[in-house]
Write an enzyme that holds these catalytic residues in place. Structure first.
Site, PDB file in Angstrom:
ATOM      1  N   HIS A  48       0.870  -1.181   0.000  1.00  0.00           N
ATOM      2  CA  HIS A  48       0.000   0.000   0.000  1.00  0.00           C
ATOM      3  C   HIS A  48       0.903   1.226   0.000  1.00  0.00           C
ATOM      4  O   HIS A  48       2.044   1.173   0.475  1.00  0.00           O
ATOM      5  CB  HIS A  48      -0.905   0.029   1.225  1.00  0.00           C
ATOM      6  CG  HIS A  48      -1.772  -1.182   1.383  1.00  0.00           C
ATOM      7  ND1 HIS A  48      -2.778  -1.511   0.507  1.00  0.00           N
ATOM      8  CD2 HIS A  48      -1.781  -2.159   2.340  1.00  0.00           C
ATOM      9  CE1 HIS A  48      -3.371  -2.621   0.902  1.00  0.00           C
ATOM     10  NE2 HIS A  48      -2.783  -3.040   2.012  1.00  0.00           N
TER      11      HIS A  48
ATOM     12  N   GLU B 297      -4.003  -4.168  -4.645  1.00  0.00           N
ATOM     13  CA  GLU B 297      -5.470  -4.139  -4.559  1.00  0.00           C
ATOM     14  C   GLU B 297      -5.979  -2.706  -4.628  1.00  0.00           C
ATOM     15  O   GLU B 297      -6.666  -2.229  -3.713  1.00  0.00           O
ATOM     16  CB  GLU B 297      -5.929  -4.799  -3.264  1.00  0.00           C
ATOM     17  CG  GLU B 297      -5.147  -4.328  -2.036  1.00  0.00           C
ATOM     18  CD  GLU B 297      -5.728  -4.809  -0.733  1.00  0.00           C
ATOM     19  OE1 GLU B 297      -6.551  -4.069  -0.149  1.00  0.00           O
ATOM     20  OE2 GLU B 297      -5.344  -5.895  -0.284  1.00  0.00           O
TER      21      GLU B 297
END
Length: 383
Positions: free
Chosen positions: A276, A314
């Site tokens: 992330h 993601e």
């Protein structure tokens, strides 16, 4: 601004191109925490020198009519106490990072023992009596960017929340990766987040409206102190701070996919890794910067454990700019995933794709230097 050295093009006696280096020199961080090795052009056409602490430790030139031939005239390992492998690797890094259009080049060394050690490590390849440097194998030499060769932690299966995965190694501390970015003429670095040192800017970043809209982790200083401490304590995650020229610009959270929330949504391998990101400083946004930190972060994950074959991500399904950046960086779109808090797109980057397609070198077509030349380090690719 950069300088150019003439080098023959492989297999062609007539055709040649200019080998480009930064005017101020290329700073290789192969020596980890020590002063960098500086590779720069000498006044004689086609010549280069390598300096450490202002002292010349090696010199050479570029030549050849049937191959790209790099010849070391001197390597002063005795006077400098530097390993010859580090000096050769620093020059190879400068050549390949600034001139990624080179598929490979030949190297000539007088020291047979040095050549053997480099070949055993995979930094060079023997083809008969020739020594060849190929980017596909050279950029897997972890020591040049990590400062050491990581050991494979013993593979011991453990169970976490119903997920069977390898036991994770102890967290590193301090700097874990450093790379000179030719088109920015500065060092990019990643270090493990330090609560005391990094809390002030991390706190500011997480309260920035642009970051908070994605992360939803705004809060007071105490909340963010606990946030970093929690990530440091969790074996699954590694919180990193990115720097350009020593200036912190973003937060990068790495995770092992097998025991993460993403693991049940595909057949995760034990060493798949994900990430992330939160870019906190507006001055470090844009193509030139993302083309530096994004492939470098992937590079670090592949080097940190040679068993990592895939990197996953993601991004939220409607974040068009981030998905375009991932697409340009070699990530394949796999499928959509519905998490409780968002609909995400599962993307995946293969180790083979990253190194064989030389994705550490981005396509920076459209960017140019002050004198109108294409920026250093750009590898143009078709659509």
């Amino acid at each position: 601004m950069d300088v150019s050295l003439a080098i023959r093009s492989d297999g062609t006696a007539e055709k040649s191109f200019d080998l480009r280096l930064p005017l101020s020199g290329f700073e290789s961080s192969v020596l980890a925490c020590d002063q960098p090795l500086i590779i720069s052009a000498r006044p004689a056409p086609g010549s280069f020198r390598v300096e450490h602490h202002g002292v010349t430790v090696a010199s050479g030139h570029l030549s050849g009519t049937t191959a790209n031939l790099l010849i070391f005239d001197t390597i002063s390992t005795a006077a400098s106490s530097l390993p010859g492998e580090d000096i050769v690797n620093a020059v190879s890094e400068a050549v390949l990072a600034c001139n990624p259009q080179l598929d490979c080049f030949e190297i000539e060394l007088a020291d047979g023992g040095l050549a053997t050690r480099l070949a055993e490590a995979g930094a060079i390849e023997r083809r008969g009596d020739r020594l060849i440097v190929r980017p596909q194998s050279f950029f897997q030499q972890a020591k040049s960017w990590l400062g050491s060769v990581p050991r494979s932690y013993p593979e011991v299966p453990v169970l976490t929340n119903g997920a069977l995965h390898p036991q994770r190694p102890p967290k590193p501390v301090g700097r874990v990766y450093s790379r000179f970015i030719p088109w920015l003429n500065t060092q990019l670095g990643f270090h493990v987040a330090d609560i005391e040192t990094d809390l002030p800017h991390f706190h500011r970043w997480m309260n920035d409206p642009r970051v908070a809209a994605i992360w939803e982790d705004s809060g007071d200083l105490s909340y963010h102190r606990d946030f970093i401490a929690g990530r440091l304590a969790d074996p699954r995650t590694l919180p990193l701070i990115g720097t350009f020229g020593g200036v912190p610009f973003g937060y990068f959270e790495l995770y092992w996919a097998k025991e993460d929330r993403i693991g049940p949504h595909y057949e995760a391998d034990g060493y798949d890794r994900g990430w992330h990101v939160a870019i906190g400083e507006d001055d470090f946004r844009g193509k030139a910067f993302v083309s530096a930190w994004l492939p470098s972060l992937m590079h670090y994950m592949f080097l940190a454990d040679p068993r990592t074959r895939r990197i996953v991500g993601e991004p939220i399904h409607h974040h068009a700019q981030q998905i375009r950046n991932l697409d340009r960086s070699g990530f394949a779109k796999v499928k959509h995933i519905q998490f409780p808090h968002k609909k995400a797109l599962l993307v995946m980057l293969l180790r083979e794709r990253f190194f064989m397609d030389r994705l550490l070198s981005p396509d920076l077509s459209g960017l140019s230097t002050e004198d109108g030349q294409p920026v250093l380090g750009s590898l143009a690719r078709g659509a």
